[in-house]
Design an enzyme around this catalytic site. Structure first.
Site, mmCIF file in Angstrom:
data_model
loop_
_atom_site.group_PDB
_atom_site.id
_atom_site.type_symbol
_atom_site.label_atom_id
_atom_site.label_comp_id
_atom_site.label_asym_id
_atom_site.label_seq_id
_atom_site.Cartn_x
_atom_site.Cartn_y
_atom_site.Cartn_z
ATOM 1 N N VAL A 139 54.397 49.526 40.009
ATOM 2 C CA VAL A 139 54.573 50.175 38.702
ATOM 3 C C VAL A 139 53.706 49.468 37.652
ATOM 4 C CG1 VAL A 139 56.230 50.745 36.882
ATOM 5 C CG2 VAL A 139 56.909 50.955 39.283
ATOM 6 N N CYS A 140 53.724 48.133 37.692
ATOM 7 C CA CYS A 140 52.929 47.351 36.725
ATOM 8 C C CYS A 140 51.443 47.684 36.863
ATOM 9 C CB CYS A 140 53.125 45.858 36.954
ATOM 10 S SG CYS A 140 54.835 45.326 36.803
ATOM 11 N N THR A 141 50.999 47.882 38.091
ATOM 12 C CA THR A 141 49.588 48.209 38.321
ATOM 13 C C THR A 141 49.223 49.498 37.586
ATOM 14 O OG1 THR A 141 49.615 47.087 40.438
ATOM 15 C CG2 THR A 141 47.879 48.734 40.122
ATOM 16 N N LEU A 152 49.251 48.872 33.608
ATOM 17 C CA LEU A 152 48.098 48.170 33.029
ATOM 18 C C LEU A 152 46.843 49.036 33.099
ATOM 19 C CD1 LEU A 152 50.192 45.868 33.070
ATOM 20 C CD2 LEU A 152 48.275 44.314 33.382
#
Ligand code: BEZ
Length: 211
Positions: A44-46, A49
């Site tokens: 999800v973070c990928t 960002l």
């Protein structure tokens, strides 16, 4: 204690993917968005960002600097940026703060032990040019953020900092605004020459003053 709206955003010095920053100095006269993600090399973070990297110009246009943070070390951030660029079709173009000793995470209360005792939750802080907290939202690790919503909020924050208006539900830049209750009708005529539409004495609209 948790940071509340109107509190001074804590200052800190930390290493980032773009070199060390001292936060207040780095912000200068800009608005700021500081947002935490739980960990590097997570799906999800990928996407978050990557999405932000592609929207960065929209933030810059609004005089807003953005910085991400996690408790992972700088070497991990650098390696992960390559994956983000490759998988999201972007170039990560904002600093990612490395906070392995959790100094910044503690200052901003980004670790919520009942959710996860090691990793930061998805905190978002919008900071004004006066270095005060203007907005704070906390998302769980399982929910990726909507960065277009942050732009919408920034538009509202920047507008309402200059004019005596508030913005209604689902407002977006260009929509009519609400005249704040403290403004008397007689004063409103001078303050809002584009006109006023009164629905109830406490619910008065005016075209967006800076459009
Ligand atoms: C993610 O970014 O994909 C993620 C991180 C921590 C927990 C769950 C998901």
């Amino acid at each position: 204690m948790a940071l509340r709206l109107g509190d001074l955003a804590p200052d800190f010095t930390a290493p980032t993917t773009e070199g060390p920053i001292t936060f207040h100095q780095w912000l200068g006269d800009s608005w700021g968005v500081l947002f935490s993600h739980p960990a590097d090399y997570t799906p999800v973070c990928t996407t978050e960002l990557g999405t932000l990297a592609k929207l960065k110009g929209e933030f810059t246009q609004r005089n807003v600097k953005v910085a991400a943070i996690s408790v992972d070390p700088l070497e991990a951030h650098h390696g992960w940026c390559q994956d983000i660029n490759e998988t999201q079709g972007c170039t990560v173009n904002f600093p990612i703060i490395a906070d392995p000793d959790r100094t910044v995470a503690s200052l901003y209360d980004m670790i919520h032990p009942n959710a996860d005792d090691k990793f930061t939750v998805r905190s978002v802080f919008i900071i004004g040019p006066d270095k005060k907290i203007k907005l704070s939202i906390t998302y769980p690790a399982s929910t990726g953020r909507n960065f277009v919503e942050l732009l919408r909020v920034l538009d509202s924050l920047q507008l309402t900092a200059k004019f005596r208006v508030a913005t209604p539900a689902d407002w977006k830049d260009g929509d009519d605004c609400i005249i704040t209750p403290a403004v008397k009708d007689a004063e409103a005529a001078t303050l809002f020459p584009k006109g006023m539409r009164t629905v109830k004495p406490y619910l008065r609209y005016t075209p967006q003053p800076n459009r």
